[in-house]
Write a protein that holds these residues in place. Structure first.
Motif, mmCIF file in Angstrom:
data_model
loop_
_atom_site.group_PDB
_atom_site.id
_atom_site.type_symbol
_atom_site.label_atom_id
_atom_site.label_comp_id
_atom_site.label_asym_id
_atom_site.label_seq_id
_atom_site.Cartn_x
_atom_site.Cartn_y
_atom_site.Cartn_z
ATOM 1 N N SER A 8 0.825 -1.209 0.000
ATOM 2 C CA SER A 8 0.000 0.000 0.000
ATOM 3 C C SER A 8 0.857 1.256 0.000
ATOM 4 O O SER A 8 0.520 2.255 -0.651
ATOM 5 N N SER A 9 1.991 1.219 0.689
ATOM 6 C CA SER A 9 2.834 2.414 0.809
ATOM 7 C C SER A 9 3.539 2.786 -0.494
ATOM 8 O O SER A 9 3.872 3.944 -0.706
ATOM 9 N N GLU A 10 3.787 1.836 -1.374
ATOM 10 C CA GLU A 10 4.473 2.128 -2.630
ATOM 11 C C GLU A 10 3.537 2.123 -3.837
ATOM 12 O O GLU A 10 3.957 2.385 -4.952
ATOM 13 N N ALA A 11 2.254 1.891 -3.604
ATOM 14 C CA ALA A 11 1.311 1.663 -4.697
ATOM 15 C C ALA A 11 1.179 2.851 -5.642
ATOM 16 O O ALA A 11 1.132 2.667 -6.860
ATOM 17 N N ALA A 12 1.109 4.070 -5.128
ATOM 18 C CA ALA A 12 0.901 5.228 -6.008
ATOM 19 C C ALA A 12 2.049 5.378 -6.996
ATOM 20 O O ALA A 12 1.826 5.564 -8.201
ATOM 21 N N ASP A 13 3.282 5.298 -6.526
ATOM 22 C CA ASP A 13 4.441 5.398 -7.417
ATOM 23 C C ASP A 13 4.456 4.268 -8.434
ATOM 24 O O ASP A 13 4.650 4.504 -9.627
ATOM 25 N N LYS A 14 4.268 3.060 -7.961
ATOM 26 C CA LYS A 14 4.325 1.885 -8.841
ATOM 27 C C LYS A 14 3.197 1.913 -9.863
ATOM 28 O O LYS A 14 3.410 1.620 -11.041
ATOM 29 N N LEU A 15 2.000 2.274 -9.416
ATOM 30 C CA LEU A 15 0.851 2.272 -10.315
ATOM 31 C C LEU A 15 0.982 3.378 -11.370
ATOM 32 O O LEU A 15 0.708 3.137 -12.548
ATOM 33 N N ALA A 16 1.423 4.556 -10.964
ATOM 34 C CA ALA A 16 1.626 5.631 -11.931
ATOM 35 C C ALA A 16 2.636 5.209 -12.995
ATOM 36 O O ALA A 16 2.401 5.376 -14.201
#
Length: 171
Positions: A155-163
């Motif tokens: 959950s903590s790295e999801a925004a970077d990875k998903l973008a």
């Protein structure tokens, strides 16, 4: 015109979908990508509108749809329309985005990331079509029985990875 990338973020109620979508939009914007969103209002009833404004008054008078514009902002309200997601995507494509993020619409077949908070949700969500990634606070190895070789992000790295992932789909 290049067709925008369409990507879904799905999960159960209060799983963090809106928070993740907001974070992904910010990451995309920092990297120079324009995004629009479509959200499924899954809480029952109509989405909230300003009842005593002109657009709502026009709607109550019988208009099929009403658009208000001011200082570069547009507000569209439409009732009695049961548009499929594909038609909503066509509408949002008119704004010329690079990426269309869809929040919700679990049963649709667009590429998607699922937000998984526990193993029961993992079992249910793993049945969906076209899953590309799972976002979870659980250990990645706990997700492998449900999502196989799909990407699993904390959950903590999801925004970077998903973008980054969605950008990769656009190239």
């Amino acid at each position: 015109m290049v067709k925008p990338v369409v990507f879904q973020i799905v999960g159960f109620k209060n799983s963090g979908k809106t928070t993740l979508v907001q974070a992904v939009i910010r990451k995309l914007q920092k990297r120079g990508f324009a995004a629009v969103t479509i959200k499924h209002h899954g809480h029952g009833g109509k989405p909230d509108v300003l009842e005593d404004k002109d657009t709502s008054l026009h709607m109550r008078a019988g208009a099929l749809a009403s658009l208000a514009e001011g200082e570069g902002s547009i507000l569209i309200q439409a009732d009695r329309l049961d548009w499929p997601l594909e038609r909503l995507i066509q509408l949002m494509s008119a704004f010329g985005p690079d990426i269309i993020l869809i929040e919700g619409y679990k049963k649709e077949c667009y590429p998607k990331a699922v937000i998984v908070r526990n193993l029961e949700e993992a079992e249910d969500l793993s049945r969906l079509d076209n899953i590309h990634a799972a976002v979870t606070p659980l250990l990645p190895e706990d997700m492998h029985p449900y999502f196989g070789k799909n990407l699993v992000w904390s959950s903590s790295e999801a925004a970077d990875k998903l973008a980054a992932y969605v950008i990769s789909l656009s190239q």
